[in-house]
Design an enzyme around this catalytic site. Structure first.
Site, PDB file in Angstrom:
ATOM      1  N   TYR A  22       1.038 -32.228  -4.448  1.00 24.22           N
ATOM      2  CA  TYR A  22       0.178 -32.346  -5.626  1.00 24.22           C
ATOM      3  C   TYR A  22      -1.285 -32.384  -5.193  1.00 24.22           C
ATOM      4  CZ  TYR A  22      -2.151 -34.405  -9.645  1.00 24.22           C
ATOM      5  OH  TYR A  22      -3.034 -34.650 -10.664  1.00 24.22           O
ATOM      6  N   GLU A  44      -1.137 -38.092 -17.966  1.00 23.04           N
ATOM      7  CA  GLU A  44      -2.142 -39.146 -17.738  1.00 23.04           C
ATOM      8  C   GLU A  44      -2.006 -40.256 -18.781  1.00 23.04           C
ATOM      9  OE1 GLU A  44      -4.201 -39.694 -15.306  1.00 23.04           O
ATOM     10  OE2 GLU A  44      -4.343 -37.778 -14.260  1.00 23.04           O
ATOM     11  N   TRP A  52       0.545 -43.323 -10.452  1.00 28.56           N
ATOM     12  CA  TRP A  52       0.658 -41.872 -10.590  1.00 28.56           C
ATOM     13  C   TRP A  52       1.920 -41.367  -9.868  1.00 28.56           C
ATOM     14  CZ3 TRP A  52      -0.572 -38.436 -13.854  1.00 28.56           C
ATOM     15  CH2 TRP A  52      -0.543 -37.077 -13.529  1.00 28.56           C
TER      16      TRP A  52
END
Ligand SMILES: [Zn+2]
Length: 187
Positions: A22, A44, A52
């Site tokens: 990522y 988000e 995350w």
């Protein structure tokens, strides 16, 4: 892979494949595609209060559960679909966040109509320029994220406080926050 040994931003665990990939392929790369902008907005908003890493691990489950992040389909979800999502153990089962995703999808589509694209709306806040850090004092929010968060809130978008918006801006490359010594900084 030799690429594992490259110098990366401190938040990256090089042995955590999903996170490393990522960071290497997505984080900080400028996104203009509304579909991807919406996907990241959904992810988000679900992240608020979580890490995350958790969201990244659940990303594909989210994609399946939320019809490939199709904003039109999501904006039409009813109670039955919400109940189904609340039973899905593979995603984050927060009724408030699920409901927010549905109303955020509606607002996303309104903004798209008003500005021609969601991309135009977002990038308009920086005059369509990328903001790159000059040192490694990476903030958690800025005047820019305050301003965007305030505007989103006024429009009714939920779970996008200034810190979350800042994280969103980093993800979609409006803000490029690779640390100066990260191999991605000068790419
Ligand atoms: Zn980096």
């Amino acid at each position: 892979m030799a690429r594992k040994n490259l110098r990366r931003c401190l938040w990256v665990d090089p042995n955590f494949d999903l996170q490393r990939e990522y960071h290497d392929n997505e984080w900080g790369v400028a996104v203009f595609d509304d579909q991807l902008l919406f996907e990241m907005l959904v992810l988000e908003s679900f992240q608020a209060g979580l890490s995350w890493a958790i969201i990244l691990k659940k990303r594909e489950a989210f994609r399946t559960a939320f019809d490939g992040f199709d904003a039109v389909k999501i904006s039409n979800y009813g109670e039955e679909k919400v109940e189904e999502l609340l039973k899905n153990e593979k995603i984050v089962r927060s009724k408030a966040k699920i409901n927010a995703t549905i109303s955020n999808a509606k607002i996303f589509l309104d903004i798209k109509k008003e500005f021609g694209s969601f991309s135009n709306y977002l990038w308009g806040f920086t005059d369509h320029k990328v903001i790159k850090n000059v040192d490694d004092n990476i903030p958690t929010k800025t005047e820019l994220s305050d301003k965007i968060s305030k505007d989103m809130k006024k429009r009714g978008i939920k779970f996008m406080g200034s810190v979350t918006v800042y994280s969103y801006l980093q993800a979609i490359g409006i803000v490029n926050n690779h640390e100066t010594w990260c191999y991605k900084y000068n790419e």
